[in-house]
Write a protein that holds these residues in place. Structure first.
Motif, short mmCIF file in Angstrom:
data_model
loop_
_atom_site.label_atom_id
_atom_site.label_comp_id
_atom_site.label_asym_id
_atom_site.label_seq_id
_atom_site.Cartn_x
_atom_site.Cartn_y
_atom_site.Cartn_z
N ARG A 17 0.85 -1.22 0.00
CA ARG A 17 0.00 0.00 0.00
C ARG A 17 0.87 1.25 0.00
O ARG A 17 0.56 2.23 -0.67
CB ARG A 17 -0.96 0.00 1.20
CG ARG A 17 -2.20 -0.87 0.97
CD ARG A 17 -3.21 -0.75 2.09
NE ARG A 17 -2.77 -1.36 3.31
CZ ARG A 17 -2.79 -2.67 3.56
NH1 ARG A 17 -3.27 -3.51 2.66
NH2 ARG A 17 -2.35 -3.15 4.70
N VAL A 20 2.10 1.79 -3.45
CA VAL A 20 1.04 2.36 -4.32
C VAL A 20 0.92 3.87 -4.05
O VAL A 20 0.91 4.69 -4.98
CB VAL A 20 -0.32 1.65 -4.10
CG1 VAL A 20 -1.44 2.38 -4.82
CG2 VAL A 20 -0.25 0.20 -4.57
N GLU A 21 0.87 4.23 -2.76
CA GLU A 21 0.75 5.66 -2.40
C GLU A 21 1.93 6.47 -2.93
O GLU A 21 1.77 7.59 -3.40
CB GLU A 21 0.70 5.83 -0.88
CG GLU A 21 -0.71 5.81 -0.34
CD GLU A 21 -0.72 5.76 1.19
OE1 GLU A 21 0.14 6.39 1.81
OE2 GLU A 21 -1.62 5.08 1.73
N GLU A 23 3.63 5.82 -5.46
CA GLU A 23 3.69 5.69 -6.93
C GLU A 23 5.03 5.14 -7.41
O GLU A 23 5.59 5.63 -8.39
CB GLU A 23 3.34 7.01 -7.61
CG GLU A 23 1.92 7.46 -7.29
CD GLU A 23 1.57 8.82 -7.88
OE1 GLU A 23 2.40 9.38 -8.62
OE2 GLU A 23 0.46 9.29 -7.60
N GLY A 27 4.53 -0.24 -6.97
CA GLY A 27 3.19 0.25 -6.69
C GLY A 27 2.31 0.26 -7.95
O GLY A 27 1.17 -0.18 -7.94
N GLU A 28 2.89 0.74 -9.04
CA GLU A 28 2.12 0.79 -10.28
C GLU A 28 1.78 -0.61 -10.80
O GLU A 28 0.71 -0.85 -11.32
CB GLU A 28 2.88 1.60 -11.34
CG GLU A 28 2.59 3.09 -11.16
CD GLU A 28 3.53 3.99 -11.92
OE1 GLU A 28 4.09 3.53 -12.93
OE2 GLU A 28 3.70 5.15 -11.49
N GLU A 31 -1.19 -2.11 -8.20
CA GLU A 31 -2.36 -1.34 -7.73
C GLU A 31 -3.70 -2.00 -8.11
O GLU A 31 -4.57 -2.18 -7.28
CB GLU A 31 -2.29 0.08 -8.29
CG GLU A 31 -3.39 0.96 -7.73
CD GLU A 31 -3.19 2.43 -8.06
OE1 GLU A 31 -2.32 2.75 -8.89
OE2 GLU A 31 -3.92 3.25 -7.46
N LYS A 32 -3.83 -2.37 -9.39
CA LYS A 32 -5.13 -2.91 -9.84
C LYS A 32 -5.43 -4.24 -9.18
O LYS A 32 -6.55 -4.51 -8.76
CB LYS A 32 -5.12 -3.10 -11.36
CG LYS A 32 -5.29 -1.80 -12.11
CD LYS A 32 -5.92 -2.04 -13.49
CE LYS A 32 -5.86 -0.78 -14.31
NZ LYS A 32 -4.68 -0.76 -15.21
N MET A 34 -4.42 -5.35 -6.33
CA MET A 34 -4.76 -5.17 -4.91
C MET A 34 -6.19 -4.66 -4.75
O MET A 34 -6.92 -5.13 -3.90
CB MET A 34 -3.79 -4.20 -4.25
CG MET A 34 -2.41 -4.78 -4.07
SD MET A 34 -1.33 -3.60 -3.30
CE MET A 34 -1.91 -3.65 -1.61
N ALA A 35 -6.56 -3.71 -5.59
CA ALA A 35 -7.91 -3.12 -5.46
C ALA A 35 -8.98 -4.18 -5.70
O ALA A 35 -10.05 -4.16 -5.09
CB ALA A 35 -8.07 -1.96 -6.42
N ARG A 142 -9.68 0.94 3.59
CA ARG A 142 -8.97 0.35 2.46
C ARG A 142 -9.90 0.09 1.29
O ARG A 142 -11.04 -0.33 1.48
CB ARG A 142 -8.32 -0.98 2.90
CG ARG A 142 -7.02 -0.77 3.63
CD ARG A 142 -6.49 -2.03 4.23
NE ARG A 142 -6.50 -3.19 3.37
CZ ARG A 142 -5.98 -4.36 3.70
NH1 ARG A 142 -5.39 -4.50 4.88
NH2 ARG A 142 -6.03 -5.39 2.89
N ASP A 144 -9.92 -2.26 -0.69
CA ASP A 144 -10.30 -3.68 -0.83
C ASP A 144 -11.11 -4.19 0.36
O ASP A 144 -11.41 -5.37 0.43
CB ASP A 144 -9.05 -4.56 -1.05
CG ASP A 144 -8.00 -4.41 0.05
OD1 ASP A 144 -8.13 -3.49 0.88
OD2 ASP A 144 -7.06 -5.22 0.06
#
Ligand code: AMP
Length: 197
Positions: A17, A20-21, A23, A27-28, A31-32, A34-35, A142, A144
């Motif tokens: 996380r 991701v924050e 960037e 993280g990139e 991101e998808k 994890m979401a 979060r 998720d």
């Protein structure tokens, strides 16, 4: 547990996380996934944790939260540790039923300033909209932590993570706690397992 036993707690989810924050490249990449509640690739997560435990603050031992989550992760990490003359000492299984997990996870949120944890029904702040600890008024939830994604994460847990139990049981390092018990009891059980290492 960190202070009492001089261990550094590491959560792979938290590390991702933050990536991701911030960037970062990792993280990139994640991101998808994890979401939507999907696990991220095994190689990536093992490399990330292998690098992290080399840091000086991990020299006296670590508590790994959320890792390993698949058999390939467990095997790769085992080999990595063995090459360095190390091994996992203890694995704790938290036993809880799925319906309770959906309720607990979907209802949780935390203070954006100090991180204090709350729950919509089990532990709301005593004054609505204000953190009991620091008085902060912004809270985080979060992406998720919604019922649909939690159910998907639980399916993955049963399919991909539960098969780790025989792997650790055979090594003689698996202990379990009743995660439906009260928090004091859970903490005491965990401490007694760590103290017995
Ligand atoms: P957590 O905070 O442990 O619930 O993890 C949040 C998300 O991060 C998971 O749903 C996965 O997308 C990812 N993640 C965390 N740890 C791992 C892991 N060991 N293997 C694969 N994905 C992970």
């Amino acid at each position: 547990m960190e202070e009492k036993f001089g261990l550094r707690a590491l959560s792979t989810g938290e590390m991702l996380r933050t990536a991701v924050e911030d960037e970062t490249e990792i993280g990139e990449q994640v991101e998808k996934r994890m979401a939507s509640g999907d696990l991220v690739p095994d190689d990536l997560i093992v490399a990330m944790i292998a690098e992290r435990i080399e840091e000086p603050d991990c020299a006296d031992g670590v508590i790994l939260d959320g890792f390993p989550r698949t058999l390939p992760q467990a095997r790769m990490f085992d080999e990595h540790l063995a090459e360095r003359g190390m091994a996992l000492d203890l694995v704790i299984l938290f036993e809880a039923d799925d319906a309770a997990m959906v309720d607990r996870i979907s209802g949780r949120f935390s203070c954006a300033r100090c991180g204090e944890a709350y729950h919509d029904t089990n532990r709301p702040p005593s004054r609505e909209g204000l953190c009991d600890v620091c008085g902060g008024h912004r809270f985080r939830r979060r992406a998720d932590d919604n019922p649909e994604t939690v159910r998907h994460r639980l399916e993955d847990y049963h399919m991909l993570t539960e098969p780790l139990l025989p792997f650790f049981r055979e090594k003689g390092i698996l202990r379990s706690v009743d995660a439906m018990a009260d928090i004091g009891r859970i903490a005491r059980d965990m401490e007694s397992f760590v103290a017995a290492i």
